[in-house]
Design a protein around this motif. Structure first.
Motif, mmCIF file in Angstrom:
data_model
loop_
_atom_site.group_PDB
_atom_site.id
_atom_site.type_symbol
_atom_site.label_atom_id
_atom_site.label_comp_id
_atom_site.label_asym_id
_atom_site.label_seq_id
_atom_site.Cartn_x
_atom_site.Cartn_y
_atom_site.Cartn_z
ATOM 1 N N ARG A 227 73.381 34.509 84.488
ATOM 2 C CA ARG A 227 73.401 33.182 85.215
ATOM 3 C C ARG A 227 74.457 32.258 85.135
ATOM 4 O O ARG A 227 74.929 32.066 84.082
ATOM 5 C CB ARG A 227 72.174 32.396 85.364
ATOM 6 C CG ARG A 227 71.041 33.217 85.842
ATOM 7 C CD ARG A 227 69.584 32.352 85.716
ATOM 8 N NE ARG A 227 69.045 32.062 84.371
ATOM 9 C CZ ARG A 227 68.591 30.885 83.927
ATOM 10 N NH1 ARG A 227 68.834 29.872 84.921
ATOM 11 N NH2 ARG A 227 68.276 30.826 82.658
ATOM 12 N N SER A 240 72.447 29.713 89.707
ATOM 13 C CA SER A 240 72.433 30.906 90.503
ATOM 14 C C SER A 240 72.552 32.145 89.523
ATOM 15 O O SER A 240 73.184 31.911 88.361
ATOM 16 C CB SER A 240 72.582 31.177 91.731
ATOM 17 O OG SER A 240 71.834 32.236 92.266
ATOM 18 N N GLU A 241 72.182 33.423 89.762
ATOM 19 C CA GLU A 241 72.631 34.559 89.375
ATOM 20 C C GLU A 241 73.912 34.429 89.468
ATOM 21 O O GLU A 241 74.667 34.090 90.331
ATOM 22 C CB GLU A 241 71.929 35.759 90.022
ATOM 23 C CG GLU A 241 70.479 35.708 89.575
ATOM 24 C CD GLU A 241 69.872 37.223 89.928
ATOM 25 O OE1 GLU A 241 70.617 38.042 90.308
ATOM 26 O OE2 GLU A 241 68.748 37.175 89.995
ATOM 27 N N ASP A 244 75.759 35.970 92.746
ATOM 28 C CA ASP A 244 75.557 35.003 93.876
ATOM 29 C C ASP A 244 76.154 33.792 93.852
ATOM 30 O O ASP A 244 76.850 33.561 94.823
ATOM 31 C CB ASP A 244 74.032 34.567 93.894
ATOM 32 C CG ASP A 244 73.146 35.782 94.056
ATOM 33 O OD1 ASP A 244 73.523 36.988 94.564
ATOM 34 O OD2 ASP A 244 71.698 35.733 93.917
ATOM 35 N N ASP A 247 79.984 35.356 94.695
ATOM 36 C CA ASP A 247 80.106 36.135 95.919
ATOM 37 C C ASP A 247 79.850 34.944 97.020
ATOM 38 O O ASP A 247 80.265 35.026 98.390
ATOM 39 C CB ASP A 247 79.177 37.161 96.382
ATOM 40 C CG ASP A 247 79.372 38.473 95.299
ATOM 41 O OD1 ASP A 247 80.521 38.485 94.788
ATOM 42 O OD2 ASP A 247 78.614 39.206 95.003
ATOM 43 N N GLY A 248 78.994 33.956 96.769
ATOM 44 C CA GLY A 248 78.486 32.949 97.847
ATOM 45 C C GLY A 248 78.322 31.530 97.491
ATOM 46 O O GLY A 248 76.983 31.042 97.426
ATOM 47 N N ARG A 250 77.377 27.733 97.090
ATOM 48 C CA ARG A 250 76.848 26.888 98.136
ATOM 49 C C ARG A 250 77.187 25.440 97.964
ATOM 50 O O ARG A 250 76.618 24.756 98.456
ATOM 51 C CB ARG A 250 75.429 27.055 98.165
ATOM 52 C CG ARG A 250 74.728 28.650 98.685
ATOM 53 C CD ARG A 250 75.612 29.359 99.845
ATOM 54 N NE ARG A 250 75.019 28.602 101.111
ATOM 55 C CZ ARG A 250 73.920 28.541 101.662
ATOM 56 N NH1 ARG A 250 73.050 29.638 101.086
ATOM 57 N NH2 ARG A 250 73.402 27.816 102.611
ATOM 58 N N GLY A 313 68.406 29.624 98.241
ATOM 59 C CA GLY A 313 68.699 31.017 98.026
ATOM 60 C C GLY A 313 67.923 31.735 99.153
ATOM 61 O O GLY A 313 67.405 31.195 100.166
ATOM 62 N N ARG A 317 65.661 35.119 96.262
ATOM 63 C CA ARG A 317 66.751 34.862 94.882
ATOM 64 C C ARG A 317 66.842 33.695 94.703
ATOM 65 O O ARG A 317 66.987 32.517 95.758
ATOM 66 C CB ARG A 317 67.923 35.660 95.116
ATOM 67 C CG ARG A 317 67.793 37.267 95.397
ATOM 68 C CD ARG A 317 69.091 37.851 96.093
ATOM 69 N NE ARG A 317 70.091 37.743 94.776
ATOM 70 C CZ ARG A 317 70.391 38.839 93.894
ATOM 71 N NH1 ARG A 317 69.386 40.013 94.119
ATOM 72 N NH2 ARG A 317 71.351 38.878 93.187
ATOM 73 N N HIS A 319 68.456 30.338 93.885
ATOM 74 C CA HIS A 319 69.718 29.590 93.993
ATOM 75 C C HIS A 319 69.610 28.346 94.429
ATOM 76 O O HIS A 319 69.342 27.999 95.674
ATOM 77 C CB HIS A 319 70.571 30.506 95.263
ATOM 78 C CG HIS A 319 72.188 30.158 95.179
ATOM 79 N ND1 HIS A 319 73.046 31.120 95.616
ATOM 80 C CD2 HIS A 319 72.847 29.361 94.791
ATOM 81 C CE1 HIS A 319 74.358 30.566 95.423
ATOM 82 N NE2 HIS A 319 74.058 29.316 94.900
#
Length: 331
Positions: A227, A240-241, A244, A247-248, A250, A313, A317, A319
């Motif tokens: 994480r 988050s992981e 994640d 890749d994205g 937020r 999330g 998931r 997030h």
């Protein structure tokens, strides 16, 4: 992975009273970590990463200019409720730390072997001969050649990478449940940085330690952590992981950090993207979101109202991000 929580941090706050005002270096951080799990903590210099690590260790003591509130439990033991003697007994056996500069972590007038055997004899009650043998084995485990000879040398006789390996061996000698690595590759060249990071990852996996990797380099945590927690101005702005977050992202701050990473695919002389402005004065932080003065997406609400961590999330998931508009795509 073991589901047992090795580390539990709840609403942790560290404040320093200075002539310019109260500096809230860590402002309401909560997290948990299980055996065998690795958490990466990233952010710019001054974001509170190192103070968080030292506060978890119990190295930030309460004096007339310092206030620590909140709860830190390591292996079920409340670090800040413990006496100074109890905390010292936890260091090495429950929690250990690898600091930024190995030269300042080692006593220049003590031989390498003395650094290791002292902790082994104090915490594990080993006799001199057994402690020496175990220390030699530890140096071998962390990749130091000819460990018996290195035991007799002084820190200045070793390279920076070798000194950092000695510091790692010191941190691991009493089999701690939690390892905190605070910028462990500072001042090392790129090749040695990779070796040290790979070594920490391998040792954490083989020993099933809970690990916190603190770094300003997102590349250091990619592929080495389960994480990622992003900090800005003493607060957690995204967690988050690892995949994640990469890749994205937020949160606009995380997006800016990722955009500033140079890429081999970019053509020569490509100008790196930067985050405009500077981190806030922590003695007088701005109202509302602390990142708002530097955020390209900031609106009036951001400048007036401080955002809380909310779950953004998808597909179950976890997030979380501290942004009023985190549910919208940023960028």
């Amino acid at each position: 992975m073991n589901d047992q929580a090795v580390l539990e941090v709840e609403d942790l706050r560290t404040e320093f009273r200075t002539p310019r005002g109260v500096v809230r270096a860590v402002d309401g951080v909560s997290l948990s970590l299980r055996s065998g799990e690795t958490l990466g903590i990233v952010g710019e210099s001054g974001s509170g990463k190192s103070v968080l690590g030292r506060t978890i260790m119990g190295l930030v003591t309460s004096d007339p200019t310092t206030t620590v509130t909140g709860t830190v439990r390591i292996g079920g033991h409340d670090v800040h409720a413990a006496s100074a003697k109890e905390r010292r007994s936890m260091w090495g056996t429950q929690v250990a730390m690898v600091f930024q500069d190995p030269m300042t972590s080692l006593n220049p007038v003590k031989r390498v072997g003395t650094h290791l055997t002292e902790a082994l004899r104090l915490h594990l009650r080993l006799d001199k001969k057994v402690a020496k043998q175990r220390a030699t084995d530890l140096l071998r485990q962390v990749g130091i050649p000819d460990p018996a000879r290195r035991m007799t040398q002084f820190p200045h006789e070793l390279s920076g990478g070798m000194r950092q390996r000695v510091v790692i061996a010191m941190a691991l000698c009493c089999d701690p449940k939690l390892l905190i690595a605070d910028e462990p590759t500072t001042a090392l060249d790129v090749t040695v940085q990779k070796q040290i990071l790979d070594l920490l990852t391998s040792l954490a996996e083989s020993r099933q330690m809970a690990t916190i990797l603190i770094s300003h380099d997102l590349g250091a945590v990619a592929g080495r952590t389960d994480r990622v927690q992003v900090m800005y101005a003493g607060r957690v702005v995204e967690r988050s992981e690892t995949a994640d977050v990469f890749d994205g992202p937020r949160h606009p701050y995380t997006e800016g950090l990722l955009a500033s990473i140079p890429r081999l695919s970019d053509p020569p002389h490509t100008t790196l993207r930067t985050i405009v402005g500077s981190p806030p004065n922590m003695a007088d932080p701005p109202a509302g979101c602390r990142f708002a003065p530097r955020c390209p997406y900031a609106q009036d609400r951001c400048r007036a109202e401080q955002p809380e961590l909310v779950d953004v999330g998808v597909a179950g998931r976890s997030h979380v991000a501290a942004c009023h508009y985190a549910l919208e795509e940023v960028g």
